[in-house]
Design a protein around this motif. Structure first.
Motif, PDB file in Angstrom:
ATOM      1  N   CYS A 127       0.856  -1.186   0.000  1.00  0.00           N
ATOM      2  CA  CYS A 127       0.000   0.000   0.000  1.00  0.00           C
ATOM      3  C   CYS A 127       0.890   1.232   0.000  1.00  0.00           C
ATOM      4  O   CYS A 127       1.836   1.326   0.790  1.00  0.00           O
ATOM      5  CB  CYS A 127      -0.886  -0.017   1.236  1.00  0.00           C
ATOM      6  SG  CYS A 127      -1.862   1.492   1.417  1.00  0.00           S
ATOM      7  N   CYS A 154      -2.734   2.745   7.697  1.00  0.00           N
ATOM      8  CA  CYS A 154      -3.715   2.538   8.761  1.00  0.00           C
ATOM      9  C   CYS A 154      -3.009   1.802   9.899  1.00  0.00           C
ATOM     10  O   CYS A 154      -2.237   0.871   9.666  1.00  0.00           O
ATOM     11  CB  CYS A 154      -4.905   1.732   8.242  1.00  0.00           C
ATOM     12  SG  CYS A 154      -5.741   2.545   6.860  1.00  0.00           S
ATOM     13  N   CYS A 211      -2.939  -2.091  10.238  1.00  0.00           N
ATOM     14  CA  CYS A 211      -2.663  -2.837   9.002  1.00  0.00           C
ATOM     15  C   CYS A 211      -1.207  -3.307   8.922  1.00  0.00           C
ATOM     16  O   CYS A 211      -0.298  -2.553   9.284  1.00  0.00           O
ATOM     17  CB  CYS A 211      -2.982  -1.912   7.823  1.00  0.00           C
ATOM     18  SG  CYS A 211      -2.423  -2.514   6.230  1.00  0.00           S
ATOM     19  N   SER A 241      -3.695   0.527  -1.328  1.00  0.00           N
ATOM     20  CA  SER A 241      -4.157   1.761  -1.972  1.00  0.00           C
ATOM     21  C   SER A 241      -3.066   2.394  -2.819  1.00  0.00           C
ATOM     22  O   SER A 241      -1.875   2.254  -2.549  1.00  0.00           O
ATOM     23  CB  SER A 241      -4.567   2.770  -0.899  1.00  0.00           C
ATOM     24  OG  SER A 241      -5.671   2.286  -0.206  1.00  0.00           O
TER      25      SER A 241
HETATM   26  S1  SF4 Z   1      -5.784  -0.793   5.488  1.00  0.00           S
HETATM   27 FE1  SF4 Z   1      -5.750  -0.485   3.277  1.00  0.00          FE
HETATM   28  S2  SF4 Z   1      -5.475   1.726   2.995  1.00  0.00           S
HETATM   29 FE2  SF4 Z   1      -4.933   1.275   5.094  1.00  0.00          FE
HETATM   30  S3  SF4 Z   1      -2.702   0.985   5.019  1.00  0.00           S
HETATM   31 FE3  SF4 Z   1      -3.645  -1.037   4.835  1.00  0.00          FE
HETATM   32  S4  SF4 Z   1      -3.841  -1.412   2.676  1.00  0.00           S
HETATM   33 FE4  SF4 Z   1      -3.436   0.792   2.945  1.00  0.00          FE
END
Ligand code: SF4
Length: 431
Positions: free
Chosen positions: A165, A174, A177, A224
């Motif tokens: 990401c 996030c 994550c 993302s």
């Molecule tokens: S939850 Fe999705 S948007 Fe957030 S850091 Fe992880 S991969 Fe990226």
């Protein structure tokens, strides 16, 4: 039925919650959430025979560090199904989250797999069966399951198309994550896949998976891309490539950021049926702290506006943003912001659920898995108590009935003994 043995530990604690929520929250939901929160250990003897091994997925979901999981002689199963036992549980599917310190272990007794809690057998266990399509080779020689493994007890062919990401590059990831750490630990072992899986391979893999009678839908997910237009173009390319071969034989789920509304029609036309613009957490301050990249690049209000717009394109029941259930209670000296009381956390998230449901959006949940290499894992935050999940799901059902909405349509059937959703108990609630 297994023989009941008295204890004063985790079993008593669970049983007192069974009593407290009798007729309101099924026992299966409470046990499942407890296993998801605490993770699972496996005895080496239990890991014999043929089963579906855990595949590469977006996050590790493991409470153990990858180096610990890699020491196992064999990869653990993708999912387990518990049933029967001392509580007479209906069949309940649970995602494997590896934890050597969990009070839950899958072991062998009299040649049968059992779930032990504090060493006491509490339920019978099956492992997810290796899907029929596994082992088929793609045109580059790779096994199909490296690109499109099955989740949801074989019902969903899952593709992690972009395995990192971009938010991590600006410190905007996030906090719950571990996508980039997951890729560092496990991605290199997946030779020939890379960070962005080639579209042609994805189309081939999903097409093979879709021939399997058990596969009912596919999911395109991934990290993302900071430029929203590029992200839309990137993921649209996967849907188009797959649908060129599939021609809508099975429905498609899409997990991305909240996409610019002007691009949504193209996704619908290309073949997306179910859309998940994952908001993660409702409280505005926590959203900006927990998902700083999303907050900075898109913003919470715009995210919500785009989510509401999406219902006009995909229809009621087909837009289901995910909430990582429990992160609003994340708390430590390094992150002194999460709610301290279950009632406050549930009140906040329920306010978001109600707002979204009042606009025909049907949110969904995944139970937070506290991965050690996520920001939260490093910050030593604590997860919520089990009661939080019971209270949240009771509220969710109440609101769902009040607004006359269906279950999120991309997740299969709901209900205790029926749901195949592996990473949450909310779909195992009584209707
Ligand atoms: S939850 Fe999705 S948007 Fe957030 S850091 Fe992880 S991969 Fe990226």
């Amino acid at each position: 039925m297994m023989e009941r043995v008295r204890d004063e530990g985790n079993i008593s604690r669970l049983e007192s919650l069974f009593d407290r929520y009798r007729g309101i929250v099924p026992k299966e939901v409470l046990v499942k959430e407890d296993v998801l929160l605490k993770g699972l250990n496996f005895s080496e003897e239990a890991l014999k025979g043929e089963y579906q091994e855990k595949a590469y997925y977006l996050f590790t979901f493991d409470p153990d560090k990858p180096e610990v999981v890699k020491r196992r002689a064999r990869i653990v199963p993708q999912e387990i199904r518990i049933s029967g036992g001392i509580w007479g549980l209906r069949p309940t599917i649970i995602q494997s989250r590896h934890s050597s310190n969990s009070p839950y272990t899958v072991g062998l007794m009299d040649g049968k797999k059992v779930l032990l809690l504090d060493g006491i057998p509490v339920a019978e266990v099956e492992f997810a069966r290796r899907p029929v399509y596994y082992g088929t080779r793609l045109s580059n020689g790779m096994a199909v399951e490296e690109v499109a493994p099955a989740i949801y007890w074989g019902e969903t062919a899952d593709v992690t198309a972009f395995r990192i990401c971009e938010y991590w590059g600006i410190g905007g990831q996030c906090k719950f994550c571990d996508i980039n750490e997951n890729f560092k630990a496990w991605g290199g072992l997946r030779e020939g896949v890379g960070v962005a899986v080639p579209k042609g391979l994805v189309a081939e893999a999903v097409s093979i998976a879709s021939e399997d009678q058990g596969v009912k839908r596919y999911l395109i997910t991934g990290g993302s891309i900071m430029d929203g237009k590029k992200e839309a173009q990137f993921y649209l390319g996967y849907i188009q490539a797959v649908e060129e071969r599939l021609s809508r034989r099975i429905p498609a789920r899409l997990n991305t950021q909240a996409l610019p509304p002007e691009t949504l029609g193209k996704f619908y036309e290309a073949g997306v049926d179910y859309y998940h613009p994952n908001l993660e957490v409702w409280d505005p301050k926590l959203f900006s702290l927990i998902s700083p990249g999303k907050d900075r690049l898109i913003g919470r209000n715009e995210w919500i506006r785009r989510t509401l717009e999406a219902v006009k394109v995909f229809g009621v029941g087909n837009v289901s943003p995910n909430f990582v259930a429990g992160i609003e209670m994340a708390y430590s000296d390094n992150f002194p912001y999460g709610f301290r009381r279950v009632e406050d956390a549930v009140k906040s998230t329920a306010e978001g659920i109600e707002f979204l449901m009042s606009k025909d959006v049907v949110p969904k949940f995944d139970t937070w898995g506290l991965e050690p290499l996520s920001w939260f894992g490093r910050a030593g935050v604590t997860p919520p108590p089990l009661e939080y999940y019971a209270e949240l799901y009771v509220k969710y059902l109440e609101l769902k009935v009040r607004y006359g909405l269906p279950w999120p349509k991309g997740l299969g059937e709901a209900g205790p003994g029926i749901s195949k959703a592996p990473a949450t108990g909310f779909m195992d609630m009584d209707k």
